[in-house]
Each structure stands twice: as C-alpha cells, then as structure tokens.
Design a protein around this motif. Sequence first.
Motif, short mmCIF file in Angstrom:
data_model
loop_
_atom_site.label_atom_id
_atom_site.label_comp_id
_atom_site.label_asym_id
_atom_site.label_seq_id
_atom_site.Cartn_x
_atom_site.Cartn_y
_atom_site.Cartn_z
N ILE A 215 -9.22 -5.41 -8.41
CA ILE A 215 -8.21 -6.24 -7.74
C ILE A 215 -8.34 -7.71 -8.16
N LYS A 216 -9.56 -8.20 -8.15
CA LYS A 216 -9.77 -9.62 -8.48
C LYS A 216 -9.41 -9.90 -9.94
N ALA A 217 -9.79 -9.01 -10.83
CA ALA A 217 -9.48 -9.21 -12.25
C ALA A 217 -7.96 -9.25 -12.47
N VAL A 218 -7.25 -8.35 -11.81
CA VAL A 218 -5.79 -8.33 -11.94
C VAL A 218 -5.19 -9.61 -11.35
N ALA A 219 -5.65 -9.99 -10.17
CA ALA A 219 -5.11 -11.18 -9.50
C ALA A 219 -5.30 -12.42 -10.36
N LEU A 220 -6.48 -12.58 -10.94
CA LEU A 220 -6.74 -13.75 -11.78
C LEU A 220 -5.88 -13.72 -13.04
N ALA A 221 -5.76 -12.55 -13.65
CA ALA A 221 -4.96 -12.44 -14.89
C ALA A 221 -3.50 -12.77 -14.62
N LEU A 222 -3.01 -12.43 -13.42
CA LEU A 222 -1.60 -12.67 -13.10
C LEU A 222 -1.25 -14.15 -13.10
N ARG A 223 -2.24 -15.00 -12.92
CA ARG A 223 -1.96 -16.44 -12.95
C ARG A 223 -1.36 -16.85 -14.29
N ASP A 224 -1.79 -16.18 -15.35
CA ASP A 224 -1.28 -16.52 -16.68
C ASP A 224 -0.10 -15.66 -17.11
N PHE A 225 0.28 -14.68 -16.28
CA PHE A 225 1.38 -13.78 -16.65
C PHE A 225 2.34 -13.63 -15.48
N PRO A 226 3.08 -14.69 -15.17
CA PRO A 226 3.93 -14.70 -13.97
C PRO A 226 5.03 -13.65 -14.00
N SER A 291 3.38 -8.37 8.01
CA SER A 291 3.31 -9.23 6.81
C SER A 291 2.59 -8.51 5.69
N GLU A 292 1.67 -7.63 6.05
CA GLU A 292 0.96 -6.88 5.02
C GLU A 292 1.89 -5.89 4.34
N LEU A 293 2.88 -5.42 5.08
CA LEU A 293 3.78 -4.42 4.51
C LEU A 293 4.93 -5.05 3.76
N SER A 294 5.16 -6.33 3.93
CA SER A 294 6.34 -6.92 3.29
C SER A 294 6.02 -7.96 2.22
N ASP A 295 4.78 -8.39 2.13
CA ASP A 295 4.50 -9.56 1.28
C ASP A 295 4.00 -9.28 -0.13
N SER A 296 3.82 -8.05 -0.51
CA SER A 296 3.24 -7.78 -1.83
C SER A 296 4.11 -8.33 -2.95
N THR A 297 3.45 -8.96 -3.92
CA THR A 297 4.17 -9.48 -5.09
C THR A 297 3.90 -8.60 -6.31
N VAL A 298 2.98 -7.67 -6.15
CA VAL A 298 2.62 -6.72 -7.22
C VAL A 298 1.80 -5.63 -6.53
N THR A 299 1.64 -4.48 -7.15
CA THR A 299 0.84 -3.42 -6.55
C THR A 299 -0.19 -2.89 -7.53
N ILE A 300 -1.35 -2.54 -6.96
CA ILE A 300 -2.43 -1.96 -7.76
C ILE A 300 -2.75 -0.59 -7.18
N THR A 301 -2.88 0.41 -8.04
CA THR A 301 -3.21 1.74 -7.58
C THR A 301 -4.40 2.25 -8.38
N SER A 302 -5.24 3.03 -7.72
CA SER A 302 -6.43 3.51 -8.39
C SER A 302 -6.63 4.99 -8.11
N MET A 303 -7.08 5.74 -9.10
CA MET A 303 -7.28 7.17 -8.92
C MET A 303 -8.63 7.48 -8.30
N GLY A 304 -9.46 6.44 -8.10
CA GLY A 304 -10.73 6.65 -7.39
C GLY A 304 -11.58 7.71 -8.05
N GLU A 305 -12.03 8.66 -7.25
CA GLU A 305 -12.93 9.70 -7.77
C GLU A 305 -12.20 11.00 -8.06
N ALA A 306 -10.90 10.95 -8.25
CA ALA A 306 -10.11 12.17 -8.39
C ALA A 306 -10.25 12.83 -9.76
#
Lengths: 378, 84
Positions: A215-226, A291-306
């Motif tokens: 999540i953090k890596a994506v969030a930081l990268a998004l600063r340079d890729f609006p 606010s948590e359900l309406s404010d997303s500006t992007v989404t991250i999904t992960s397959m976890g241990e599947a």
Amino acid sequence: MPSLGSDMEAGTLVEWLVKPGDAVRRGDIIAVVETQKGAIEIEVFQDGVVEEFLVPEGTRVPVGTPLALIDGDAGRAGDRAPAPNKTPSPAAQPKPQPVVQPQPAGAFRASPAARNLAGSLGVDLTGLKGTGPDGAIVASDVERAAGTAKAPPRTRSRGVEMQGAIAAAMERSKREIPHYYLSGAVPLEPALDWMERRNATRAAPDRLLAGVLFIKAVALALRDFPEFNGVWEQGEFRPSAAIHTGVAISLRDGGLVAPALHDADRKGLDALMAEFRDLVTRARTGKLRSSELSDSTVTITSMGEAGIDAVFPIIYPPQVAIIGFGSIVTRPWETNGGVGLTRLTTLSVAGDHRVSNGHRGARFLNAVRERLQHPEAL
Amino acid sequence: MTEEDLKRIVLKALTDVAPDIDPETVEPDTKFRDQFDFDSMDFLNLVIALHKATGVDIPEADYPRLSSLDDAVRYLQEKGAIGA
C-alpha cells in the motif's frame, strides 16, 4: 436536448448543422450532440423554419433543455421556453421538450427518467402529482410515491444487497471504462527480509504485514503518476491531490468492500499498519464509515495467500486505475549470472485508457517495483 | 492451565477475531485456513488476542505452529500460558 437513455442526464451540443432562416422538414438532422454514448445526430420533429438557437455550440445542458426555436405549425414549437438551466441540479428536471420524442397528446408529462423509475419500482404515473416545470412528473416524485406506497418490505439480506451493488458497479465499469492491463514480477527478498527482522523485535500489535508495504509503495509512487489517482466524472478526469487508497477486503460471507485508507502516502508504516488492521477488522464486523466508502481515489487488491500468481482487476468506477498484487511465491530468479530462488509477487495495473496508457502504466509499475526494493524508505 | 481452559481461550480469541465463526463447528485438528477463510490479517489479530489472553508473545517464526486449534493449545501449553 433529447434523452437517449434512461441514465442520461445531460448532453453537449457540439455542432449546429443548420442556421437561422433555414427551412427544415420533419426528420432532418439539425445538430450533433455528444453524450456518454458518443456523438449522436438529432432530428427535428416537425417542419418549419429555424428561428433562433437557444444553446451555443459546445454547451452542456440537461436533458429536456430547449435547444432551438422553430417557427412551424404546432403550438409547442412556438413556445417561448425559459432559458436553459446551465447549472443542472440532479433533483430538478426542466420542462421536457424532447426533439426526438414528442409527448403523445393527452398523456401526462413525465421525464424519461421518471418513467423508467416508475417502471422498475412499480409506481403508477397516472394521477401522480408532478413537481417538475409545468407539473411534469420527475424522478423524485416517483421516489416519493414509492416510499409512501404500501410496498412489501425488502427481505434481501445485507450480503445480497452488497452483491447487487458490486454487480452494478462492475457492470458499469466494464461497460464504460476501456481497461488496459500490465503486469510485472516484483522480487521481494529485500523487503520481506527487512520486515521479518523488524517484526522479530516487536510485540504482535506492532508488527507489519507485507500488504502495508504494498500500500505504501503504491501511494508514494502515485505522487509522480497523477493519471492513476482520481476520478472520471462528467466526461473528464479529475486528478486528486490527496491519495486515498481503497483496499479490497474480502468478507467471510463472500462479499467484498474496498474502503479507503486516507492520505496513505503521508503516513509512516506503523501508523498505516495500525489503520489498515483497524479498517480490516471493522470491515469484517460491519462497522465502516461513509467517508471510507466514498473517498477512494484508487484501489489496491491483493490475492494474499490464495496461491494466485496474478490478478486482472476491474477498476471501481469512477476511479481510473486499480493495482493488484498476486500471492507471494518462491520462484527461480536470475541471481549473479546464475539461477537462484527469490520470493516475489506479480504486480498488475489496470488503467483507464481514456486517462492513461501502457507506456505511463509501465513507468508507474516500475516505480512501485523500485520502491519495494527499498523498504526502509517506505 | 488445563488443556480445556486453553481450548476455551483459543476459541474465544478466534470468535473475537471472526464473530461469524461458530465455536461449536471448529474442527480441532484441521487447519484454520482450511476450515474457514482465514488470512494473514486474521491470523495476526488472533496472535494479538492470544497474547492479551495468555501473556504468551508468539514470534512470527512460530506462526506455523498455531495453524489449528489443537496445535495452538499445544504451543501455548509449552510456552507456559497464564490465563487472564
């Protein structure tokens, strides 16, 4: 402005194909209108002479707004209608004077949206009091009538309701958003090694999971890729200054929510992890905030241990991108000119091709991958 | 602490983390992950709950040793769990 679909609220008058003084006959194409469905040619509904344009080229107006005055035989065409409403509000619908769909004589006046809603809610329009211009029945009148009518109580479970909402969103996404997909392997030994050494010195409540590094890596990268962070609304992209990462969370009953972690780029890993853990807990116990359900500006999904290599995710409208992480697996990898083993995840990016493209997507994906090679900087 | 006490504690921690799990239906020797959808976040929350309930701090390296109810009870016994 004609209604070209039950969900159409407005259109842009792109081009007039006639000019004042021209004689027109019923069925002649007189203008081009731009809608979500593309450029549509509109036909005049009766013979006459074009008297005056009411809407200049390039103007976006709500459905029902009069576009031109045609001096013809029918009284309706001679109406001096009020000036078009340039700031449409969703609740009010101006007097419907559709160019393509004239009202049959003797019928009650109801907007196309109201008719559609009445159909799906089972509301009888006859005798309904309309609050739109000139007593026209508008969508809110139908909603009110449906609310006071003795309708059977909704017995659908929360799970079914949620599935319905997901279905509607995913259907809209695939209908409206031209997706493109990219993926790439991200070696994770440095990141996981760093995290494990850190976790070994901490009590459980202070430990990190790999997901928060993602999540953090994506969030930081998004600063340079609006162009991957924002919403597509009313025909244009609105980038967001803030980065609120929606995180897809599976629920045990099979449901899925993607509430937002606000300002994910600005929080330290520990704070972000605490919030992430709290968010997942509340999602799985049904205590999320609006606010948590309406404010997303992007989404991250992960397959976890599947045990899934890569996910091909669907963008959640009105967002313009979604980033996926496959399960962390151990694979052969080029190491010092030979073959070794490394833990890695397959990172995938789905982008809205109206806003970004594969080249930018590739650079964004590489930026995320690069940040995950330096966990101490996350 | 008896085995029964520990079993009760682990089940309580489990249902605190996942309230939709019925404790009666938990198979003691089947992995949590195989019985119900239990991911790394659920497991971390379980570890935190067990620490609170028993005082036992479970390092990451030991996580695989708590994959089922029976395994978890055995591990906590070994580590000298003290009940709340």
